[in-house]
Enzyme design. Structure first.
Site, mmCIF file in Angstrom:
data_model
loop_
_atom_site.group_PDB
_atom_site.id
_atom_site.type_symbol
_atom_site.label_atom_id
_atom_site.label_comp_id
_atom_site.label_asym_id
_atom_site.label_seq_id
_atom_site.Cartn_x
_atom_site.Cartn_y
_atom_site.Cartn_z
ATOM 1 C CE LYS A 13 -2.317 -0.809 3.778
ATOM 2 N NZ LYS A 13 -1.748 -2.052 4.250
ATOM 3 N NE ARG A 88 -4.269 -1.232 10.217
ATOM 4 C CZ ARG A 88 -3.304 -0.608 9.542
ATOM 5 N NH1 ARG A 88 -3.614 0.791 9.200
ATOM 6 N NH2 ARG A 88 -2.086 -1.123 9.385
ATOM 7 N NE ARG A 127 7.099 -3.186 5.425
ATOM 8 C CZ ARG A 127 5.635 -2.885 5.689
ATOM 9 N NH1 ARG A 127 5.035 -2.518 4.505
ATOM 10 N NH2 ARG A 127 5.030 -3.118 6.460
ATOM 11 N NE ARG A 155 5.948 -0.096 10.040
ATOM 12 C CZ ARG A 155 4.950 -0.243 9.114
ATOM 13 N NH1 ARG A 155 4.899 0.421 8.127
ATOM 14 N NH2 ARG A 155 3.945 -0.820 10.066
ATOM 15 N NE ARG A 166 1.671 -4.343 11.204
ATOM 16 C CZ ARG A 166 2.832 -4.167 10.216
ATOM 17 N NH1 ARG A 166 3.895 -4.987 10.395
ATOM 18 N NH2 ARG A 166 2.454 -3.383 9.454
#
Ligand code: AMP
Length: 214
Positions: A13, A88, A127, A155, A166
């Site tokens: 995203k 969300r 990532r 992160r 998540r």
């Protein structure tokens, strides 16, 4: 263009939003980025959000809704915006709807980037993001240039444990908002597997059929 990008964590995203906002000339509003900025700045909102975020849990609706609704009321959003990571939950989707109705405007499209859970974990664990430019890399699929490697950030919620949490939240809380938008004919499903350029082409094609309200 008033649009929302939805998808599981690691679906791409953030990467796609960066490309799309350039195309449409609209601000990219990422609730995750806004929350991370609030945490870094040590604001009251940031202090409330920090623990939830570290665990991969959702920040309570009342905190996030106020923050995003206030942001889309700013003048730079008058002609459109791209929401990434919000709504969300069903209450967030309903609050957004009410705020837009009050403002006399409507959503033009909701793009759902679909990626299977098995691929997500590999994507997220590799990532890395650049705190200076906001660019997002992957150690295997999109290696960063040598001169930025030392400043890249992994992160805290991109660990396997937090990512599983998540994904769980995504299926439980976020996936149920998909039928809410599908029922209004706003939903565009896009296959998120492949190179970012391919996925961008699919999104652009899906958006070509969208009639933008002023
Ligand atoms: P993201 O960058 O979108 O993956 O968001 C990172 C983290 O910020 C999430 O795991 C949540 O803890 C929090 N967060 C971001 N957006 C929302 C939202 N709309 N509602 C609740 N929590 C959120």
């Amino acid at each position: 263009m008033r649009m929302i990008l939805i998808g599981p964590p690691g679906a791409g995203k953030g990467t796609q939003a960066q490309n799309l906002v350039t195309t449409f000339g609209i601000p990219h509003i990422s609730s995750g980025d806004m929350l991370r900025e609030a945490v870094a700045a040590g604001t009251e909102l940031g202090k409330t959000a920090a623990d939830f975020m570290k665990r991969g849990a959702l920040v309570p609706d009342d905190v996030v809704i106020g923050m995003v609704i206030e942001r889309i009321g700013k003048p730079d959003c008058a002609r459109g915006f791209m929401l990434d990571g919000f709504p969300r939950t069903r209450p967030q989707a309903e609050a957004l709807d009410e705020a837009l109705t009050r403002a006399g405007v409507a959503l033009d499209a909701v793009v759902l980037i679909e990626v299977a859970d098995e691929l997500i974990l590999e994507r997220v664990s590799g990532r890395r993001s650049d705190p200076v430019t906001g660019a997002i890399y992957h150690i295997k699929y999109k290696p960063p240039p040598a001169d930025v490697v030392d400043r890249l950030v992994h992160r805290a919620d991109d660990t396997a444990v937090a990512c599983t949490e998540r994904l769980d939240k995504y299926h439980r809380d976020t996936a149920p908002i998909i039928p809410f938008y599908a029922a209004r004919g706003l939903l565009k499903r896009v296959d998120g597997v492949g190179a970012p350029e391919e996925v961008l082409m699919r999104i652009s094609a899906a958006l070509q059929t969208v009639q933008v309200a002023s």
